[in-house]
Design an enzyme around this catalytic site. Structure first.
Site, PDB file in Angstrom:
ATOM      1  N   GLU A  51      -3.248   8.709   9.278  1.00 50.37           N
ATOM      2  CA  GLU A  51      -2.271   7.681   8.908  1.00 50.37           C
ATOM      3  C   GLU A  51      -2.781   6.926   7.671  1.00 50.37           C
ATOM      4  OE1 GLU A  51      -1.619   4.287  11.502  1.00 50.37           O
ATOM      5  OE2 GLU A  51       0.412   4.024  10.699  1.00 50.37           O
ATOM      6  N   ASP A 126       2.864  -0.288   0.865  1.00 49.96           N
ATOM      7  CA  ASP A 126       3.144  -1.486   0.045  1.00 49.96           C
ATOM      8  C   ASP A 126       4.126  -1.117  -1.059  1.00 49.96           C
ATOM      9  OD1 ASP A 126       1.449  -3.105   1.517  1.00 49.96           O
ATOM     10  OD2 ASP A 126      -0.296  -2.621   0.292  1.00 49.96           O
ATOM     11  N   LYS A 130       7.470  -4.817  -8.595  1.00 43.37           N
ATOM     12  CA  LYS A 130       7.715  -4.884 -10.042  1.00 43.37           C
ATOM     13  C   LYS A 130       7.523  -3.512 -10.681  1.00 43.37           C
ATOM     14  CE  LYS A 130       6.381  -9.660 -10.476  1.00 43.37           C
ATOM     15  NZ  LYS A 130       5.302 -10.585 -10.728  1.00 43.37           N
ATOM     16  N   ASP A 162      11.259   0.726   4.133  1.00 46.09           N
ATOM     17  CA  ASP A 162      12.499  -0.068   4.125  1.00 46.09           C
ATOM     18  C   ASP A 162      12.998  -0.252   2.690  1.00 46.09           C
ATOM     19  OD1 ASP A 162      10.046  -1.609   3.939  1.00 46.09           O
ATOM     20  OD2 ASP A 162      11.325  -3.355   3.717  1.00 46.09           O
ATOM     21  N   THR A 199       5.876   1.431  14.258  1.00 50.09           N
ATOM     22  CA  THR A 199       4.858   0.576  13.627  1.00 50.09           C
ATOM     23  C   THR A 199       5.330  -0.870  13.675  1.00 50.09           C
ATOM     24  OG1 THR A 199       5.689   0.446  11.352  1.00 50.09           O
ATOM     25  CG2 THR A 199       4.448   2.431  11.931  1.00 50.09           C
ATOM     26  N   HIS A 200       4.369  -1.751  13.368  1.00 50.55           N
ATOM     27  CA  HIS A 200       4.676  -3.173  13.313  1.00 50.55           C
ATOM     28  C   HIS A 200       5.789  -3.450  12.287  1.00 50.55           C
ATOM     29  CE1 HIS A 200       3.855  -7.448  13.257  1.00 50.55           C
ATOM     30  NE2 HIS A 200       3.880  -7.375  11.956  1.00 50.55           N
ATOM     31  N   PHE A 201       5.733  -2.783  11.148  1.00 46.29           N
ATOM     32  CA  PHE A 201       6.753  -3.015  10.119  1.00 46.29           C
ATOM     33  C   PHE A 201       8.108  -2.455  10.526  1.00 46.29           C
ATOM     34  CE2 PHE A 201       5.844  -4.836   5.900  1.00 46.29           C
ATOM     35  CZ  PHE A 201       4.626  -5.392   6.203  1.00 46.29           C
ATOM     36  N   GLU A 202       8.115  -1.375  11.284  1.00 44.49           N
ATOM     37  CA  GLU A 202       9.409  -0.870  11.754  1.00 44.49           C
ATOM     38  C   GLU A 202      10.031  -1.925  12.684  1.00 44.49           C
ATOM     39  OE1 GLU A 202       9.948   2.064  14.763  1.00 44.49           O
ATOM     40  OE2 GLU A 202      11.909   2.585  13.985  1.00 44.49           O
TER      41      GLU A 202
HETATM   42  C1  LIG Z   1       3.141  -2.895   4.357  1.00 44.02           C
HETATM   43  S1  LIG Z   1       1.734  -2.557   5.312  1.00 44.02           S
HETATM   44  C2  LIG Z   1       2.349  -1.416   6.574  1.00 44.02           C
HETATM   45  C3  LIG Z   1       1.394  -1.261   7.717  1.00 44.02           C
HETATM   46  C4  LIG Z   1       1.827  -0.266   8.808  1.00 44.02           C
HETATM   47  N1  LIG Z   1       1.882   1.077   8.290  1.00 44.02           N
HETATM   48  C5  LIG Z   1       3.160  -0.642   9.400  1.00 44.02           C
HETATM   49  O1  LIG Z   1       4.131   0.061   9.201  1.00 44.02           O
HETATM   50  O2  LIG Z   1       3.207  -1.688  10.099  1.00 44.02           O
HETATM   51  C6  LIG Z   1       0.827  -1.448   4.249  1.00 44.02           C
HETATM   52  C7  LIG Z   1      -0.637  -1.346   4.643  1.00 44.02           C
HETATM   53  O3  LIG Z   1      -1.265  -0.352   3.845  1.00 44.02           O
HETATM   54  C8  LIG Z   1      -2.561  -0.802   3.480  1.00 44.02           C
HETATM   55  N2  LIG Z   1      -2.940  -0.072   2.255  1.00 44.02           N
HETATM   56  C9  LIG Z   1      -2.437  -0.236   1.014  1.00 44.02           C
HETATM   57  N3  LIG Z   1      -2.963   0.651   0.158  1.00 44.02           N
HETATM   58  C10 LIG Z   1      -3.824   1.418   0.879  1.00 44.02           C
HETATM   59  C11 LIG Z   1      -4.682   2.508   0.565  1.00 44.02           C
HETATM   60  N4  LIG Z   1      -4.751   2.988  -0.687  1.00 44.02           N
HETATM   61  N5  LIG Z   1      -5.429   3.041   1.546  1.00 44.02           N
HETATM   62  C12 LIG Z   1      -5.374   2.554   2.808  1.00 44.02           C
HETATM   63  N6  LIG Z   1      -4.592   1.509   3.162  1.00 44.02           N
HETATM   64  C13 LIG Z   1      -3.813   0.954   2.224  1.00 44.02           C
HETATM   65  C14 LIG Z   1      -2.378  -2.290   3.287  1.00 44.02           C
HETATM   66  O4  LIG Z   1      -3.596  -3.010   3.373  1.00 44.02           O
HETATM   67  C15 LIG Z   1      -1.402  -2.620   4.429  1.00 44.02           C
HETATM   68  O5  LIG Z   1      -2.100  -2.952   5.624  1.00 44.02           O
END
Ligand SMILES: C[S@@+](CC[C@H](N)C(=O)[O-])C[C@H]1O[C@@H](n2cnc3c(N)ncnc32)[C@H](O)[C@@H]1O
Length: 221
Positions: A51, A126, A130, A162, A199-202
């Site tokens: 993941e 993420d 921008k 999303d 997931t938490h974001f879903e």
């Molecule tokens: C918007 S959150 C979504 C988290 C989870 N997947 C969810 O759906 O609830 C994105 C996560 O990806 C992590 N992240 C961003 N770039 C990453 C990378 N290159 N390698 C590992 N994690 C990364 C961030 O720190 C963040 O916790």
């Protein structure tokens, strides 16, 4: 009625007992085996699912407990989320899941062998809204090529977001730079209980009634 803070997930992460042993479930970049070796991470060989960006680790916990015959590797660049998720895996004594605090792009580029993964999961990466920041997005040309290289025959990529524009752009990059088959669209499944989300974001998006875009890709056999 669900409170907004609960929906939006703005509560601070609970602190972790410093005496709690996370050594089996939390790895750093330097801890990872070189050359790559699943036995040293899990004590066994089994299909591996990775993941990218595990956040608070809901997927990793439920997937590892629901599919005990696979190994799961969560990646998370943020230390506090990596520790939190590892503490959850350790608390549930999940032997088939490990959290690594690292940049997933580096893990793929430098350590994961060709055709070594049963699945790659990228949920709500993420968005880097921008335009001048789009180059920071993980679903970029180099990384989708790495995903295609590391998936084993019959392996799958699961990508949910999303952000419609990010979704469309990612599907274009995958089509242009890989031979992955798809996308298959994934239907939304009604949640059967309050934690019945991938997931938490879903969970956050669905409780806010926002759309989620889901796609699945496969390698040929
Ligand atoms: C918007 S959150 C979504 C988290 C989870 N997947 C969810 O759906 O609830 C994105 C996560 O990806 C992590 N992240 C961003 N770039 C990453 C990378 N290159 N390698 C590992 N994690 C990364 C961030 O720190 C963040 O916790």
């Amino acid at each position: 009625m669900v409170s907004l803070d609960l929906v939006m997930g703005r509560r601070a992460l609970p602190s972790i007992d410093p005496n709690f042993d996370l050594s089996r479930h939390l790895k750093t970049w330097d801890d990872l085996p070189r050359p790559w070796d699943l036995t040293s991470l899990y004590g066994r060989l089994a299909p591996l699912e990775v993941e990218v960006g595990s956040g608070k680790g809901m997927f990793l916990q439920s997937a590892a407990s629901g599919t005990p015959d696979h190994n799961f590797l969560g990646t998370e660049i943020a230390r506090k989320y990596a520790q939190f998720t590892a503490s959850r895996l350790a608390g549930r004594e999940l032997k088939n899941a490990v959290m690594v605090r690292c940049d997933a792009q580096r893990l793929f580029a430098e350590l994961l062998p060709d055709a070594s993964l049963a699945a790659v999961h990228v949920y709500f990466p993420d968005p880097w809204w921008k335009k001048r920041h789009h180059k920071r997005r993980v679903m970029n040309e180099l990384f989708v090529k790495e995903i295609a290289r590391t998936l084993a025959p019959g392996g799958s990529l699961h990508f949910w977001t999303d952000v419609k524009e990010y979704f469309d752009a990612s599907l274009e990059v995958i089509a242009a730079h890989t031979r992955l088959l798809g996308p298959l669209s994934v239907a939304e499944r009604p949640a059967e209980h309050d934690l019945d989300f991938r997931t938490h974001f879903e969970r956050r998006m669905r409780l806010l009634d926002e759309p989620v875009y889901r796609a699945q890709f496969y390698t040929g056999r």
